[in-house]
Write an enzyme that holds these catalytic residues in place. Structure first.
Site, PDB file in Angstrom:
ATOM      1  N   ARG A  59       0.718  -1.150  -0.079  1.00 29.86           N
ATOM      2  CA  ARG A  59      -0.087   0.013   0.007  1.00 29.86           C
ATOM      3  C   ARG A  59       0.817   1.249  -0.090  1.00 29.86           C
ATOM      4  NH1 ARG A  59      -2.722  -3.936   1.598  1.00 29.86           N
ATOM      5  NH2 ARG A  59      -0.829  -4.485   2.662  1.00 29.86           N
ATOM      6  N   THR A  60       1.969   1.320   1.027  1.00 29.21           N
ATOM      7  CA  THR A  60       2.363   2.637   1.066  1.00 29.21           C
ATOM      8  C   THR A  60       3.301   3.007  -0.074  1.00 29.21           C
ATOM      9  OG1 THR A  60       2.682   2.035   3.458  1.00 29.21           O
ATOM     10  CG2 THR A  60       3.849   4.014   2.533  1.00 29.21           C
ATOM     11  N   LYS A  89      26.395  -2.430   0.328  1.00 29.62           N
ATOM     12  CA  LYS A  89      27.806  -2.195   0.287  1.00 29.62           C
ATOM     13  C   LYS A  89      28.303  -1.394   1.510  1.00 29.62           C
ATOM     14  CE  LYS A  89      27.771  -1.480  -4.772  1.00 29.62           C
ATOM     15  NZ  LYS A  89      28.033  -0.542  -5.701  1.00 29.62           N
ATOM     16  N   ARG A 110      11.172   3.707   3.705  1.00 30.30           N
ATOM     17  CA  ARG A 110      10.759   2.649   4.765  1.00 30.30           C
ATOM     18  C   ARG A 110      11.816   2.141   4.981  1.00 30.30           C
ATOM     19  NH1 ARG A 110       5.481  -1.174   4.507  1.00 30.30           N
ATOM     20  NH2 ARG A 110       4.649   1.163   5.379  1.00 30.30           N
ATOM     21  N   HIS A 138       4.565   5.773  11.857  1.00 28.71           N
ATOM     22  CA  HIS A 138       4.038   5.522  10.213  1.00 28.71           C
ATOM     23  C   HIS A 138       3.192   6.941  10.162  1.00 28.71           C
ATOM     24  CE1 HIS A 138       2.939   3.969   6.240  1.00 28.71           C
ATOM     25  NE2 HIS A 138       2.706   2.907   6.644  1.00 28.71           N
TER      26      HIS A 138
END
Ligand code: CP
Length: 311
Positions: A59-60, A89, A110, A138
């Site tokens: 969704r996000t 890395k 995220r 969130h």
């Protein structure tokens, strides 16, 4: 009225005051209405979103990308960023966002670590939006949740809200509960003892709104206007045995809703596992798929305001 969101990061819902949250919600309503007539707008022509997702998302990420496309902008997307970017890395988040600031006008990130959004924002020279930093926050989910509550119930003030499930690790709960501090909301928190909302948040909220904690879901449901259900998050438990002990603590069934309070609005940030039975989906108050749809309007509004292109 000047746009106080222009050029800002959004790391925590506490970064926004009530007026700013309301401005996002009102802008979201305008954009939703405009998009019914004209699916693609030109507000962010020439602007680029970089979507950096170091944790899974449906969704996000996709609603942010859909939002940017609908605003007329373009998207650079790094899904599975832990493997597909130079994070693999050893590049720091701050260095990564400093570099990506040369490629994009706004970054959404995220990441599984608490504090990762702050680190990214400190490195970036363009605005950074937190799309979830581990179990911390969130904030854009809270914006779309508030937008959904206003659409479904007409207002936020005066509501009895029950939040149930994983309140300890649930970042959507952390952001939304703290947003409720701006309204006259009565909040009931229902969880197993091991998954109670952390006491600093509870203690702070108790200074601002009526708040009760209980394990008795059925009683809490009888008087609630909004039931906010969350998943017990397997990925947040270091010991699988601890997850097994609590995973089926609360399951919302059609029979439970109909026998307690059929008028309630049922929300869930999704994804769900088994905490809402699928036969609940066809109840009129089951708002969780409409809630997911609203992510597009809320995120369009937020990006248009941060990039100072809102009308
Ligand atoms: N609600 C939410 O954050 O969903 P995703 O994990 O699919 O983005």
């Amino acid at each position: 009225m000047s746009n106080t969101l222009a050029g800002r990061d959004l790391v925590s819902i506490k970064d926004l005051n009530k007026e700013e949250i309301l401005r996002v919600l009102e802008q979201a309503a305008r954009l939703e209405e405009q998009c019914q007539r004209q699916p693609k707008l030109n507000l962010l022509n020439g602007r680029i979103l970089a979507a950096l997702f170091y944790e899974p998302s449906t969704r996000t990420r996709l609603s942010f990308e859909s939002a940017m496309h609908r605003l007329g902008g373009d998207v650079l997307s790094a899904a599975s960023a832990a493997k597909t970017t130079s994070a693999a890395k050893g590049e720091t988040l701050a260095d990564a966002t400093r570099v990506i600031s040369g490629y994009a006008h706004i970054v959404v990130q995220r990441h599984p670590q608490i504090g990762s959004a702050k680190e990214a924002a400190e490195g970036a020279t363009v605005p950074v939006i937190n799309a979830g930093d581990g179990s911390n926050e969130h904030p854009t989910q809270a914006l779309l949740d508030l937008y959904t509550i206003r659409k479904e119930r007409g207002q936020i003030d005066g509501l009895n809200v029950v939040m149930v499930g994983d309140l300890l690790y649930g970042r959507t709960v952390h952001s939304l509960s703290q947003a409720f501090a701006h309204w006259d909301v009565t909040l009931t928190l229902v969880s197993p003892p091991a998954l109670r909302l952390a006491s600093p948040i509870v203690d702070d909220l108790k200074q601002k709104i009526a708040l009760e904690e209980t394990e008795d879901l059925a009683t809490a449901m009888k008087t609630c206007d909004v039931l906010y259900v969350t998943r017990i998050q397997r990925e947040r438990f270091s010991d699988p045995a601890d997850y097994e002990k609590v995973k089926d603590s609360y399951v919302i069934t059609r029979q439970l809703v109909e026998s307690t309070n059929p008028d309630m609005t049922i929300m869930h940030p999704l994804p769900r596992v088994n905490e809402i039975a699928t036969d609940v989906d066809s109840l009129p108050g089951a708002a969780y798929f409409r809630q997911a749809d609203n992510g597009v309007w809320a995120r369009m509004a937020l990006m248009a305001l941060i990039l100072d292109a809102a009308e």
